[in-house]
Design an enzyme around this catalytic site. Structure first.
Site, PDB file in Angstrom:
ATOM      1  N   CYS A 111       0.823  -1.221   0.000  1.00 43.42           N
ATOM      2  CA  CYS A 111       0.000   0.000   0.000  1.00 43.42           C
ATOM      3  C   CYS A 111       0.849   1.260   0.000  1.00 43.42           C
ATOM      4  O   CYS A 111       0.310   2.365  -0.095  1.00 43.42           O
ATOM      5  CB  CYS A 111      -0.928   0.002   1.206  1.00 43.42           C
ATOM      6  SG  CYS A 111      -1.878  -1.511   1.344  1.00 43.42           S
ATOM      7  N   SER A 235     -10.994   1.753   5.278  1.00 42.40           N
ATOM      8  CA  SER A 235     -10.969   2.438   3.991  1.00 42.40           C
ATOM      9  C   SER A 235     -11.575   1.509   2.944  1.00 42.40           C
ATOM     10  O   SER A 235     -11.564   0.289   3.105  1.00 42.40           O
ATOM     11  CB  SER A 235      -9.533   2.806   3.626  1.00 42.40           C
ATOM     12  OG  SER A 235      -8.728   1.648   3.598  1.00 42.40           O
ATOM     13  N   ILE A 237     -12.381  -0.365  -0.855  1.00 43.22           N
ATOM     14  CA  ILE A 237     -11.766  -0.892  -2.077  1.00 43.22           C
ATOM     15  C   ILE A 237     -12.251  -0.007  -3.220  1.00 43.22           C
ATOM     16  O   ILE A 237     -13.451   0.226  -3.356  1.00 43.22           O
ATOM     17  CB  ILE A 237     -12.175  -2.365  -2.278  1.00 43.22           C
ATOM     18  CG1 ILE A 237     -11.398  -3.240  -1.280  1.00 43.22           C
ATOM     19  CG2 ILE A 237     -11.960  -2.807  -3.716  1.00 43.22           C
ATOM     20  CD1 ILE A 237     -11.808  -4.689  -1.267  1.00 43.22           C
ATOM     21  N   LYS A 360      -9.747   6.926   4.500  1.00 42.80           N
ATOM     22  CA  LYS A 360     -11.093   6.495   4.873  1.00 42.80           C
ATOM     23  C   LYS A 360     -12.171   7.093   3.987  1.00 42.80           C
ATOM     24  O   LYS A 360     -13.088   6.379   3.559  1.00 42.80           O
ATOM     25  CB  LYS A 360     -11.353   6.862   6.348  1.00 42.80           C
ATOM     26  CG  LYS A 360     -12.766   6.587   6.821  1.00 42.80           C
ATOM     27  CD  LYS A 360     -13.040   5.098   6.887  1.00 42.80           C
ATOM     28  CE  LYS A 360     -14.528   4.790   6.992  1.00 42.80           C
ATOM     29  NZ  LYS A 360     -15.223   4.876   5.691  1.00 42.80           N
ATOM     30  N   HIS A 364      -8.853   4.644  -0.784  1.00 43.61           N
ATOM     31  CA  HIS A 364      -7.516   4.057  -0.689  1.00 43.61           C
ATOM     32  C   HIS A 364      -7.280   3.091  -1.853  1.00 43.61           C
ATOM     33  O   HIS A 364      -7.252   1.883  -1.686  1.00 43.61           O
ATOM     34  CB  HIS A 364      -7.398   3.341   0.670  1.00 43.61           C
ATOM     35  CG  HIS A 364      -6.062   2.708   0.941  1.00 43.61           C
ATOM     36  ND1 HIS A 364      -4.881   3.179   0.421  1.00 43.61           N
ATOM     37  CD2 HIS A 364      -5.732   1.628   1.701  1.00 43.61           C
ATOM     38  CE1 HIS A 364      -3.874   2.412   0.845  1.00 43.61           C
ATOM     39  NE2 HIS A 364      -4.369   1.466   1.607  1.00 43.61           N
TER      40      HIS A 364
END
Lengths: 415, 415
Positions: A111, A235, A237, A360, A364
């Protein structure tokens, strides 16, 4: 609440020793500026492939920078192979975006892939290797080839000792949250502050995925995904792409009189790693790589925590918000969650956090997040953050985490 | 056969314009040396995971360099996600190899991922960002999670216009070979020379996967995979890891009196891209990114083709050997195959090629290959190449290709 700054009060033993060598910035290195930004809306882009998303952000950034070409392209991405069947992604983006023949490379750090690309782009310019480069973060996670996005995200964790045992990436964060809540006696909605703050800020960000406010009551009724972690801790997808154009200070790219906003400078750039598996850490609630990279980036920038006007932290889950505030040095261990409840992290607070919605609310798209943070920091520093403008923002810290704390990149941006 | 050097005789229109800007090497950049190398045997390592392979190469390289630590780790890898279920690979390797907390990043450029990591490591040291770094290339392709390795390799090509239409990566190379053989009227075993040469050299390389010689008759009887490409045109699916330690010239890492061999210097480093899909090129038999990166790397090194004592080219398929000789500039279009038949590329020839077996015989663990090439070049330049030693080798060129020519990295090493 008074502002707690620095780990000094916690005793030196809690601190990692920062090697003096790693703090050196070679005098031969060039100053690196951000002269243009671009971003797509974050969301479920069912009508756009990963290359369409990339192209949109690349084009916007080049337009914003008033340039038509760059010497190289650095692409942060984690899952193009797993979810779009496409590796060699940087060459693919260069080709698709009309940047044919230039150097192009993909960086992967789960990430934190976006910030990894930012750091590689920064290094290429600081070294004198290239005069002007483009850094892109891009991720396509919805409407994919039918693969399981949750399983793909699990590849950020330790395959042998975590993922293969059945734990999902969300469950790993839930385990950390469970431990945190137990160890520090946090009430049921104790971590809600991070999500409430993120959604409040996201309301005014036209690129955010979720543009609605949430309340503590919403949080308390939110469906549990992996106890005690609920939907509103997490957060989403999603898909998205963000890009920045970097050039060396003094470059001819900067002398164009038509530019109407000041370039932002990357004052500090640092990277650190930690054990991949959470169970290998002496303290599972301590983000050692956050500590280390924060200290290095601040030292390079010649700044202290007091000088930071806003912080874009990696709130992939609300527990990471609390643990980050502690590891960065603003809060003592076990107290990070309280800071989110007291207005401390509001736009008008002592330390504005997730000023455009954070992971959030803005969303993300994993490999893109680090570059979104850079784009948002540039807007703040240029006074272009609209209703979310932090008054007199002159120095911002952005922090991107890969895995459950294994890869961390911290950048300090200033104007 | 006389030595053909340079495209000048072919007319300027066949040449890509090399931007003068991209040839500049900033005077502030540091000279970068390779002070240690490590490699695993290439083969089917059913008993070793990707992390075990990485650890073996990392440890060997650190021992060889007489150092215990580095400031950063750059990992070249293409398929750890698809075949080992592990992303965040660089952090994983740092953790598993005891290099905890250092900066660690994975680079991906399909089969050129290894050279991409070398270039990132080179940039980090040349910039002054780090004093000493480790560059690792690693790939685990056999005994994997049950995924299809051939399908995974297809992700190097254009997903939408090539792979999804059913063409495998091998078939793409077969199409280029078919066109080449037709256009230039190449006899049936015309391309055999590259494989015969590679196997002859691989016999003496203890790290090579295939240590047996092959004949033209073997080649002619070899099973066709995708007409006209046969098994003996193809590099194998295999596992392996290779590593090099880089440091800045003048660094204290170099002053250790116990070192008994001279460091090798990276004199040139260049990267270029081409269209991802072969059908998008004006000439499907022209490797434009090879041309471009070769010219840039040579210019940076202040060298010409005549100065190159050996060439490690990207012979993943024999057709790429011929096309590379042409694009680099040693052979006119359509004549590269002849050079492999006449002793020109032998160890004792005008231009030794694949001196340790190349991708065909040493093996092609995709993301590791670029670093294997660097390790082998260092051995040649230090006079440690054993029976495959190129007499008086002082300057070597290594070239790593990702996809069917889309990502190309060229490095010039000298002593």
């Amino acid at each position: 609440m008074g502002r707690f700054v620095g780990h000094g009060e916690l005793g030196a033993s809690w601190l990692l020793e920062v090697s003096k060598d790693t703090l050196k910035r070679d005098p031969g290195m060039k100053k690196v500026c951000i002269i243009g930004t671009g971003q797509t809306e974050v969301g479920e882009h069912w009508d756009k492939s990963i290359l369409h998303l990339a192209h949109e952000a690349v084009t916007s950034a080049l337009l914003d920078a008033h340039v038509e070409s760059v010497d190289a392209l650095f692409v942060g991405n984690m899952l193009s192979g797993a979810l779009s069947g496409q590796e060699n992604l940087a060459a693919a983006v260069a080709d698709f975006s009309g940047l044919r023949n230039i150097e192009a490379i993909k960086t992967e750090a789960a990430c934190a892939s976006g910030a990894a690309a930012l750091r590689m782009g920064y290094t290429a310019v600081a070294s004198g290797l290239h005069d002007r480069v483009l850094v892109l973060g891009v991720e396509k996670m919805t409407n994919t080839l039918g693969h399981d996005t949750t399983a793909a995200l699990g590849m950020a964790a330790d395959a042998v000792y975590e993922t293969f045992q059945g734990v999902s990436f969300t469950a790993l964060n839930a385990l950390m949250m469970q431990r945190y809540v137990w160890q520090y006696d946090v009430p049921d909605t104790g971590l809600a502050g991070f999500s409430i703050n993120a959604h409040r800020n996201g309301c005014h960000n036209p690129h955010a995925m979720f543009r609605h406010a949430i309340t503590e009551e919403d949080y308390s009724r939110s469906r549990v995904i992996s106890s005690p972690l609920c939907v509103l801790d997490s957060s989403p997808i999603c898909d998205g792409a963000a890009a920045v154009v970097l050039c060396a200070a003094g470059s001819s790219s900067l002398s164009d009189g038509s530019r109407y906003v000041a370039p932002v400078t990357i004052l500090g750039s640092a990277a650190a790693t930690d054990t991949l598996a959470v169970h290998d850490r002496s303290d599972p609630l301590r983000l050692a790589a956050v500590e280390l990279s924060t200290q290095q980036a601040l030292a390079q920038a010649g700044a202290g925590l007091d000088n930071v006007d806003f912080l874009e932290l990696h709130d992939a889950f609300s527990i990471l918000g609390a643990m980050s505030l502690e590891a960065v040095g603003y809060a003592e261990p076990g107290t990070g969650w309280r800071y989110a409840m007291d207005g401390y992290i509001d736009i008008e607070g002592d330390l504005p956090v997730s000023t455009q919605g954070g992971l959030k609310s803005r969303g993300h798209p994993v490999g893109a997040t680090g570059v979104y943070q850079a784009v948002e920091a540039v807007k703040q520093l240029q006074g272009l953050a609209g209703p979310n403008q932090v008054p007199n923002a002159a120095l911002g810290m952005i922090q991107n985490i890969g895995g459950s704390g294994a890869s961390v990149y911290t950048h300090i941006l200033g104007i």
